[in-house]
Design an enzyme around this catalytic site. Sequence first.
Site, PDB file in Angstrom:
ATOM      1  N   ASP A 166       0.862  -1.169   0.000  1.00  0.00           N
ATOM      2  CA  ASP A 166       0.000   0.000   0.000  1.00  0.00           C
ATOM      3  C   ASP A 166       0.908   1.231   0.000  1.00  0.00           C
ATOM      4  OD1 ASP A 166      -2.369   1.581   0.331  1.00  0.00           O
ATOM      5  OD2 ASP A 166      -3.267  -0.098   1.409  1.00  0.00           O
ATOM      6  N   GLU A 210      -6.168   4.081  -6.104  1.00  0.00           N
ATOM      7  CA  GLU A 210      -7.487   4.318  -5.522  1.00  0.00           C
ATOM      8  C   GLU A 210      -7.947   5.706  -5.982  1.00  0.00           C
ATOM      9  OE1 GLU A 210      -9.702   4.512  -1.146  1.00  0.00           O
ATOM     10  OE2 GLU A 210      -7.714   5.357  -1.428  1.00  0.00           O
ATOM     11  N   ASP A 246      -2.880   4.620  -2.441  1.00  0.00           N
ATOM     12  CA  ASP A 246      -3.916   5.222  -1.610  1.00  0.00           C
ATOM     13  C   ASP A 246      -4.315   6.617  -2.133  1.00  0.00           C
ATOM     14  OD1 ASP A 246      -5.278   4.832   1.064  1.00  0.00           O
ATOM     15  OD2 ASP A 246      -4.323   6.755   1.464  1.00  0.00           O
ATOM     16  N   HIS A 305     -11.357  -2.704   2.978  1.00  0.00           N
ATOM     17  CA  HIS A 305     -11.314  -2.366   4.404  1.00  0.00           C
ATOM     18  C   HIS A 305     -12.074  -1.086   4.733  1.00  0.00           C
ATOM     19  CE1 HIS A 305      -8.436   0.171   2.511  1.00  0.00           C
ATOM     20  NE2 HIS A 305      -8.229   0.846   3.627  1.00  0.00           N
ATOM     21  N   ASP A 306     -12.557  -0.380   3.714  1.00  0.00           N
ATOM     22  CA  ASP A 306     -13.326   0.842   3.944  1.00  0.00           C
ATOM     23  C   ASP A 306     -14.816   0.642   3.698  1.00  0.00           C
ATOM     24  OD1 ASP A 306     -10.985   2.375   4.389  1.00  0.00           O
ATOM     25  OD2 ASP A 306     -10.752   2.767   2.244  1.00  0.00           O
TER      26      ASP A 306
END
Length: 568
Positions: free
Chosen positions: A125, A269, A227, A343-344
């Site tokens: 990440d 993302e 990210d 995870h969000d």
Amino acid sequence: MISRRGALAGMAAMTIASSSSQAGIIQRDSAWWQSAVGYQIYPASFADSNGDGIGDIPGIIAKLDHLADLGIGFIWLSPVYASPMVDNGYDISDYRAINPIFGTMADMDRLITEARARRIGIVMDLVVNHTSDQHPWFRAARADRGSPYRDYYIWRDQPPGKGTPADIEASFGGSAWSRDSKSGDWYFHLFAPQQPDLNWTNPALRAEVHAMMNWWLDKGVSGFRMDVIDLIGKQPENGIVADGPELHRYLREMHEATLAGRDAVTVGEAWSATPQNAPLYSAPDRHEVSMVFQFGHVTQFWDEKLGKWKPKPIDWPRLKSTFATWQGALHGTGWNSLFWGNHDLPRAVSRYGDEGKHRVASAKALATILHLMEGTPYIYQGEEIGMTNAGFTRIDQYRDVETLNFHRIQLAEGVDEAAFLAGARANSRDNARTPMQWSGAANAGFTQGTPWISVNANYPSLNVERDRADPDGVFQLYRRLIALRRDHAVIRHGDFRLLLPDHPALVAYQRRLGSETLLVIANMSRQAVNLPPSGISAIHGRDILTGRRVSMQPGGKFEPYETVAIWL
Ligand code: GLC
Ligand code: CA
């Protein structure tokens, strides 16, 4: 490309993890990440090896065989870097160090090696929109206005005036400008105040990021998940946050400095990505990223005012149309990522399926309709056994900074607590962060200690051990889908045509490449429905996922969450 006949005759061969006899005739027509499936690990919640209640890298290593059996090609590892954990690792204080709660750099090196031995790549990440406020760059920047690191961040000496375009809100609530108590100046942060934004207009900062990326690539990682990468071109002074004018220049420069000549996968993302601008990121000849995570299918069901805290029910015709638009927009021009959860986001089966009676069937139907589209599918940990939302009913059960902030903010604005908790029950990020359910043992076999966040109460009946043992379980279905993608070019590259676009429950589409056509139909509702009189003619053949014979005329009945995938 293997023949349709070969695939039909060889159900058994098709479902084994690696069909070596077929390997020779599989066309080498795509990048490795176009035939691979990604799997996201949220380290704190995956597997705890030392009983402190927090998942860690040795825990991941111990579970690699589970992932190898599933057949995934790479792991997207959520952050394991040094961090004060204000946002669970998305606030990094040292990009080249491992957070001791997760292990050591030696553990990390072992993870890379052990994964590679199972032909699994590790995708890191890359969180470079911001750092932690504990990063030495920010410490130096705030200590001394003359520091070379000062300009790594975004400062202003006046509080933003009311009504100016720079009056920007942070994603986690409140103003995006906070006053630094040391220098008295204001700094910019799109997330928590402990996550100051980096200044990408500074070439020295960009060079540092590139050097860090090369350091990880040289260590043997297989790529990066980037990210909130669509925010790095921000121009706060002009009120621009996402998709800024320099964004694509920075991405191309980054590619040139780090990725060029390496066979890595990158996924950015990009909450702001649209079907119109997504090809700018992933068109191969632009040399930016392999693909983006876009969220059109997610945010279309959020409230206009209260956002994720007041989700709308899923409207399948709208959802289907969104998928069809994205399939069409990137076919031949870029590349899609495919995902239900991360995870969000809430658990796929709770959000789009049925977490009760039809849990297993709906988890399988969701997997099928997603994985048979064009793009690189991602499985979020636990999705391969159909894990459900956390089921929390009290605010003290939550750990997530975003949920806790908005609880405070919305209650202060007069939102009723029960209404907020209902929203959080549906959409809080912690729904995806409860521990992985490995077995029926204490704490779902996740830890010998006390888990940092409660284990879902349904673990005695919903766990890896049980699901894997069931030939009709969720895991075995994912395994077959992964193998099918590897073996069939039509799944990787065929064109996509949506069928029955207006049907409220049936998701139906066709994939076609050369003489091969795959038909996929799923009933995404809790009621039995009939195949309409027109739109799809009679269906005859063997279901490629279960091997069962299907013979259906228009008017024929689909049971709740029943799925058919056949070669035409
Ligand atoms: C991304 C991450 C999320 C994080 C945020 C700030 O959206 O997925 O977990 O909180 O960026 O880094
Ligand atoms: Ca641990």
